[in-house]
Design a protein around this motif. Structure first.
Motif, PDB file in Angstrom:
ATOM      1  N   THR A 117       0.836  -1.195   0.000  1.00  0.00           N
ATOM      2  CA  THR A 117       0.000   0.000   0.000  1.00  0.00           C
ATOM      3  C   THR A 117       0.873   1.247   0.000  1.00  0.00           C
ATOM      4  O   THR A 117       1.596   1.503   0.969  1.00  0.00           O
ATOM      5  N   PRO A 118       0.854   2.048  -1.082  1.00  0.00           N
ATOM      6  CA  PRO A 118       1.566   3.331  -1.052  1.00  0.00           C
ATOM      7  C   PRO A 118       0.926   4.248  -0.015  1.00  0.00           C
ATOM      8  O   PRO A 118      -0.305   4.345   0.063  1.00  0.00           O
ATOM      9  N   LEU A 119       1.735   4.907   0.784  1.00  0.00           N
ATOM     10  CA  LEU A 119       1.214   5.756   1.850  1.00  0.00           C
ATOM     11  C   LEU A 119       1.107   7.211   1.398  1.00  0.00           C
ATOM     12  O   LEU A 119       1.771   7.638   0.455  1.00  0.00           O
ATOM     13  N   SER A 120       0.268   7.959   2.109  1.00  0.00           N
ATOM     14  CA  SER A 120      -0.041   9.333   1.699  1.00  0.00           C
ATOM     15  C   SER A 120       1.133  10.288   1.868  1.00  0.00           C
ATOM     16  O   SER A 120       1.109  11.390   1.334  1.00  0.00           O
ATOM     17  N   ASP A 121       2.183   9.869   2.609  1.00  0.00           N
ATOM     18  CA  ASP A 121       3.341  10.756   2.769  1.00  0.00           C
ATOM     19  C   ASP A 121       4.195  10.848   1.505  1.00  0.00           C
ATOM     20  O   ASP A 121       5.171  11.590   1.464  1.00  0.00           O
ATOM     21  N   LYS A 122       3.861  10.050   0.491  1.00  0.00           N
ATOM     22  CA  LYS A 122       4.534  10.031  -0.819  1.00  0.00           C
ATOM     23  C   LYS A 122       5.926   9.408  -0.780  1.00  0.00           C
ATOM     24  O   LYS A 122       6.537   9.204  -1.821  1.00  0.00           O
ATOM     25  N   GLU A 123       6.418   9.117   0.404  1.00  0.00           N
ATOM     26  CA  GLU A 123       7.776   8.595   0.559  1.00  0.00           C
ATOM     27  C   GLU A 123       7.802   7.126   0.956  1.00  0.00           C
ATOM     28  O   GLU A 123       8.866   6.502   0.928  1.00  0.00           O
ATOM     29  N   SER A 124       6.644   6.556   1.308  1.00  0.00           N
ATOM     30  CA  SER A 124       6.653   5.245   1.949  1.00  0.00           C
ATOM     31  C   SER A 124       5.589   4.326   1.384  1.00  0.00           C
ATOM     32  O   SER A 124       4.629   4.764   0.745  1.00  0.00           O
ATOM     33  N   TYR A 125       5.784   3.049   1.647  1.00  0.00           N
ATOM     34  CA  TYR A 125       4.754   2.051   1.375  1.00  0.00           C
ATOM     35  C   TYR A 125       4.726   1.067   2.541  1.00  0.00           C
ATOM     36  O   TYR A 125       5.676   0.972   3.324  1.00  0.00           O
ATOM     37  N   ALA A 126       3.617   0.357   2.669  1.00  0.00           N
ATOM     38  CA  ALA A 126       3.448  -0.586   3.779  1.00  0.00           C
ATOM     39  C   ALA A 126       3.154  -1.972   3.234  1.00  0.00           C
ATOM     40  O   ALA A 126       2.581  -2.132   2.153  1.00  0.00           O
ATOM     41  N   CYS A 127       3.560  -2.993   3.983  1.00  0.00           N
ATOM     42  CA  CYS A 127       3.298  -4.391   3.654  1.00  0.00           C
ATOM     43  C   CYS A 127       2.994  -5.161   4.936  1.00  0.00           C
ATOM     44  O   CYS A 127       3.452  -4.772   6.019  1.00  0.00           O
ATOM     45  N   ILE A 187       2.382  -4.842  10.370  1.00  0.00           N
ATOM     46  CA  ILE A 187       2.325  -4.018   9.164  1.00  0.00           C
ATOM     47  C   ILE A 187       3.577  -3.153   9.205  1.00  0.00           C
ATOM     48  O   ILE A 187       3.768  -2.365  10.138  1.00  0.00           O
ATOM     49  N   VAL A 188       4.430  -3.340   8.215  1.00  0.00           N
ATOM     50  CA  VAL A 188       5.754  -2.726   8.229  1.00  0.00           C
ATOM     51  C   VAL A 188       5.818  -1.604   7.202  1.00  0.00           C
ATOM     52  O   VAL A 188       5.283  -1.709   6.100  1.00  0.00           O
ATOM     53  N   LYS A 189       6.500  -0.531   7.574  1.00  0.00           N
ATOM     54  CA  LYS A 189       6.660   0.638   6.712  1.00  0.00           C
ATOM     55  C   LYS A 189       8.050   0.620   6.067  1.00  0.00           C
ATOM     56  O   LYS A 189       9.056   0.354   6.728  1.00  0.00           O
ATOM     57  N   TYR A 190       8.090   0.888   4.745  1.00  0.00           N
ATOM     58  CA  TYR A 190       9.342   0.905   3.994  1.00  0.00           C
ATOM     59  C   TYR A 190       9.480   2.218   3.240  1.00  0.00           C
ATOM     60  O   TYR A 190       8.489   2.869   2.902  1.00  0.00           O
ATOM     61  N   SER A 191      10.731   2.571   2.921  1.00  0.00           N
ATOM     62  CA  SER A 191      11.014   3.799   2.187  1.00  0.00           C
ATOM     63  C   SER A 191      10.953   3.553   0.682  1.00  0.00           C
ATOM     64  O   SER A 191      11.512   2.583   0.183  1.00  0.00           O
ATOM     65  N   PHE A 192      10.283   4.443  -0.038  1.00  0.00           N
ATOM     66  CA  PHE A 192      10.279   4.387  -1.494  1.00  0.00           C
ATOM     67  C   PHE A 192      11.612   4.882  -2.071  1.00  0.00           C
ATOM     68  O   PHE A 192      11.851   4.772  -3.264  1.00  0.00           O
ATOM     69  N   ARG A 193      12.479   5.433  -1.221  1.00  0.00           N
ATOM     70  CA  ARG A 193      13.782   5.906  -1.697  1.00  0.00           C
ATOM     71  C   ARG A 193      14.775   4.765  -1.868  1.00  0.00           C
ATOM     72  O   ARG A 193      15.514   4.698  -2.845  1.00  0.00           O
ATOM     73  N   LYS A 210      14.287   0.328   2.271  1.00  0.00           N
ATOM     74  CA  LYS A 210      14.642  -0.083   3.623  1.00  0.00           C
ATOM     75  C   LYS A 210      13.450   0.079   4.570  1.00  0.00           C
ATOM     76  O   LYS A 210      12.636   0.993   4.415  1.00  0.00           O
ATOM     77  N   GLU A 211      13.398  -0.806   5.554  1.00  0.00           N
ATOM     78  CA  GLU A 211      12.363  -0.693   6.574  1.00  0.00           C
ATOM     79  C   GLU A 211      12.595   0.565   7.401  1.00  0.00           C
ATOM     80  O   GLU A 211      13.705   0.829   7.860  1.00  0.00           O
ATOM     81  N   THR A 212      11.534   1.339   7.583  1.00  0.00           N
ATOM     82  CA  THR A 212      11.647   2.584   8.356  1.00  0.00           C
ATOM     83  C   THR A 212      10.828   2.561   9.636  1.00  0.00           C
ATOM     84  O   THR A 212      10.853   3.525  10.403  1.00  0.00           O
ATOM     85  N   GLY A 213      10.093   1.490   9.844  1.00  0.00           N
ATOM     86  CA  GLY A 213       9.319   1.405  11.068  1.00  0.00           C
ATOM     87  C   GLY A 213       8.246   0.346  10.990  1.00  0.00           C
ATOM     88  O   GLY A 213       7.964  -0.203   9.923  1.00  0.00           O
ATOM     89  N   VAL A 214       7.651   0.067  12.139  1.00  0.00           N
ATOM     90  CA  VAL A 214       6.519  -0.859  12.222  1.00  0.00           C
ATOM     91  C   VAL A 214       5.287  -0.048  12.563  1.00  0.00           C
ATOM     92  O   VAL A 214       5.226   0.614  13.600  1.00  0.00           O
ATOM     93  N   ILE A 215       4.309  -0.076  11.664  1.00  0.00           N
ATOM     94  CA  ILE A 215       3.089   0.707  11.867  1.00  0.00           C
ATOM     95  C   ILE A 215       2.158   0.015  12.857  1.00  0.00           C
ATOM     96  O   ILE A 215       1.500   0.672  13.669  1.00  0.00           O
TER      97      ILE A 215
END
Length: 765
Positions: free
Chosen positions: A63-73, A81-87, A90-95
């Motif tokens: 799922t692409p996130l509204s911050d435009k920089e991240s996606y979740a899986c 549910i883990v957050k990753y960087s579109f840059r 890399k994993e950037t956090g656990v939602i």
């Protein structure tokens, strides 16, 4: 119907169809020298295949996130549910984490829906499938800020919850009625509709036939200002019921049916019969007023979609006539109830149902695909219906496939800021898919030039995308790319799957093309045994589906009866078979003329092409022409029966799984799209079907069907069996207790495939 729809990729040494033609070869095999095909190793077994041991690593619920920089899986264990960087990927956090969330406790995440503002998540658990796309589940609201999980509702399972645009309300369906939860009022729940009743009225959810054949499971939206809910209401009270006998069975056991069997009865409109009456309603949340939208619609017409726009006074309503050859799009005002038609699209024969899956609505634009010029192209409109841009053939000149046209398969979205439109298309022939961007100035760039099958998930600002690539001999890889097509990172390479795959004795996979005696070019793939000897004669098993718009011959990994790198076909190859799949006339990827030539006579040309395939194979030096079999599932089962009774006796055996046998027994939307009604086209229904052809059946036949098939009813096999008995034709039959169209559960799929393959061994060896 489409059991293999959007399911089920060639090595770099791949000769195009045009190159073959230029070399003067009318019949050819394209040998792909994959290292995998040359390795010898251990033998496959069916339980590995039916367990899915060769599925490989995949990205789940991206799922692409509204911050435009991240996606979740969702994590592989379903706990986070883990957050990753579109840059950089890399994993950037656990939602969300099952282990650490406060409040209610759950075992795992089975799905999730982010709120528009990104502050809350709807967590899906305890999913109970209903039909192909519909399900009930227990949902929880998770507040990211305070790490707390609370039930969405404590009054029973919910269906298709949706967020309001402001993120403060959730609408969902329970027992065919719409309910509303307000977060700002301590999650207070109210009931919006009260007339919903099983087998009579449905609010906000499509009925069986609309869900199955228009490929959606929710039919309600909020307006852009979050003040109103708009939905489709289905009155199915006049639709006739179909009843399915249900037994106790096992895995799961239905204990209520231990002594006396039960039944499941539901509304199923068969070809030419009464459909649900559809209407569109709106509900004003503040005033509690319900209004009926004045949609101009034939009494037997369809509403396959409603979509919210950025304007709270406009809801896009899509309508089809019963013949499904005229699409109209209206902008409806949910307060005044007035509708204005902004687009009308009329095409020859029928509108392809993938049009609705590819509709995109942005702040100021509507993206629509259409086959109005004979090929699926993109049309960009303003919200007033003014056509602003057409994206047709993106390359000029001859393609490797010989068709010379672009066919759009998926629309990913339109970037309002840049005017760029992102999509996937078949442009290098019918077997390869690539991702493209069409710029505002009309220039089109290919973002994924690598041969094979490419698809994408874009970030919310279209600056980055995840590319999923595979080909016939290489499993899926997931790479992170920028919107110029440059690869930034490899996210999943599936090296472990490659190592596992090559540790087994796998045969070579090849793409090929040939021309029939009727001068029709057909495309196919072939799997040969690992120890293939060109001087030996091999029995052949032909797998196919063959239904309208479907494609099985694709340059991607997940081809074949069980996907997973044609793993079931490899199992057959280990047993000494050559396995072949050919897409007949009527299939997709080659334009409307090729696809729609079967109109009004489904099964006639398809069977002819499968017979032509067997005849062509019989002329190859390595094929035992007296031992060719055919099999398929759903439409592929229909095609099997039609081909075995086509008149030319080329098949010594066949297996038909869950086959339709007369289109009078199938549903209105699918059947009439290609056949019109039985009253309008009696000869098409009554002259072209396996039942009337039963006396011409040639070859040993195995029929397999689930007794609880809600899609292709067991009625089809029952009536066909009676025709075979009266024609004094021998056959075998397998009936699976309480199993639906997919025939799975417990050991069922393993048992099914073992019976089929043992049947081939008995009659082909």
């Amino acid at each position: 119907m489409n059991f293999f729809k959007r399911q089920i990729a060639s090595f770099n040494v791949y000769f195009s169809f045009s190159q073959i033609q230029k070399a003067g070869l009318s019949l050819c095999l394209i040998l792909l020298c994959s290292p995998m095909a040359m390795m010898a190793g251990q033998e496959l077994n069916l339980k590995e295949i039916t367990r899915g041991d060769f599925r490989g690593e995949q990205m789940s619920a991206v799922t692409p996130l509204s911050d435009k920089e991240s996606y979740a899986c969702i994590s592989s264990d379903g706990k986070k549910i883990v957050k990753y960087s579109f840059r950089n990927g890399k994993e950037t956090g656990v939602i969300f984490d099952v282990a650490t969330a406060r409040g209610e406790k759950i075992e795992k995440v089975e799905g999730y829906i982010m709120s528009p503002d990104g502050k809350n998540i709807l967590i899906q658990t305890k999913t109970q499938p209903i039909y192909r796309r519909s399900f009930k589940a227990t949902y929880y609201i998770y507040n990211i800020g305070n790490n707390k999980l609370v039930p969405l509702s404590e009054k029973g399972a919910q269906q298709t919850p949706i967020w309001s645009p402001d993120g403060y309300q959730i609408a969902f369906v329970r027992d065919n009625n719409i309910h509303l939860v307000k977060l700002l009022y301590d999650n207070a729940e109210s009931q919006v509709t009260k007339d919903g009743k099983f087998n009579e009225v449905i609010n906000g959810l499509p009925d069986w036939v609309n869900e199955e054949e228009f490929s959606f499971n929710s039919s309600m939206v909020f307006t852009a200002d979050s003040r109103q809910i708009v939905w489709i209401r289905y009155d199915e009270s006049m639709v006739r019921e179909y009843s399915i006998p249900m037994f106790k069975g096992m895995n799961p056991a239905l204990d209520d049916n231990t002594i006396y069997p039960g039944t499941y009865s539901y509304k199923y409109p068969k070809a030419g019969e009464e459909n649900s009456k559809v209407s569109v309603l709106s509900y004003d949340i503040k005033s509690h007023q319900t209004r009926t939208i004045q949609v101009p619609l034939d009494t037997d017409g369809y509403i396959p979609r409603i979509k919210a726009t950025s304007d709270p006074s406009k809801i896009a309503i899509f309508t089809l006539n019963r013949h499904q050859d005229c699409l109209r799009i209206y902008m409806a005002n949910p307060l005044s109830t007035v509708c204005q038609m902004i687009i009308e699209d009329q095409v020859e024969k029928y509108i392809n149902e993938n049009v609705f899956a590819n509709v995109e609505l942005t702040k100021d634009h509507l993206v629509l695909t259409s086959e109005r010029d004979g090929y699926n192209h993109i049309y960009l409109y303003g919200l007033n219906g003014q056509l602003q841009r057409t994206i047709g053939d993106v390359l000029q000149g001859e393609r490797p496939g010989g068709e010379g046209h672009t066919i759009v398969t998926t629309v990913y979205g339109y970037d309002e800021a840049s005017g760029d439109l992102y999509f996937a298309a078949l442009n290098e022939g019918p077997t390869d898919q690539r991702v493209y961007v069409s710029h505002k100035n009309g220039k089109v760039d290919c973002l994924t030039p690598k041969a094979g099958w490419n698809s994408a998930v874009f970030s919310s600002d279209f600056k980055k995308f995840i590319c999923n690539w595979s080909d016939l001999n290489h499993p899926m890889t997931y790479t992170l790319c920028d919107n110029k097509g440059k690869t930034l990172e490899t996210l999943i390479d599936n090296k472990k799957l490659v190592e596992k795959y090559t540790s087994y004795s796998m045969g070579g996979k090849e793409l090929f093309a040939f021309t029939t005696s009727e001068n029709v070019k057909l495309c196919g793939w072939m799997v040969k045994p690992a120890d293939f000897n060109p001087n030996k004669k091999y029995p052949v098993v032909m797998f196919q589906y063959g239904g309208p718009g479907n494609q099985q011959v694709c340059n991607k990994w997940n081809v074949g009866m069980s996907g997973q790198g044609a793993i079931l076909e490899q199992y057959l190859a280990q047993r000494g078979y050559v396995v072949v799949c050919v897409d007949n006339r009527g299939t997709g990827g080659r334009g409307a003329a090729f696809e729609k030539c079967t109109y009004l006579r489904l099964g006639e040309l398809e069977a002819r092409d499968q017979v032509e395939t067997a005849l062509w194979l019989g002329k190859q030096s390595f094929v035992d022409a007296k031992h060719i079999a055919i099999w398929g599932w759903s439409y592929g089962g229909w095609n099997t029966l039609m081909s075995m009774s086509e008149g030319r006796e080329v098949f010594c055996a066949g297996v038909a799984i869950a086959p339709p046998t007369c289109w009078r027994y199938y549903d209105t939307v699918y059947t009439e799209r290609f056949m019109r009604t039985p009253k309008e086209n009696p000869s098409g229904y009554d002259e072209v079907n396996p039942i009337v052809r039963a006396p011409k059946l040639h070859g040993a036949l195995l029929l397999c069907h689930g007794m609880a098939d809600d899609n292709v009813h067991y009625q089809n096999t029952a009536e066909y069996v009676e025709a075979l008995v009266q024609a004094d034709k021998d056959f075998r039959q397998l009936v699976y207790t309480n199993r639906n169209h997919s025939i799975f559960g417990g050991n069922t799929r393993n048992h099914l495939f073992r019976q089929c393959i043992d049947f081939f061994d008995e009659h082909l060896k």
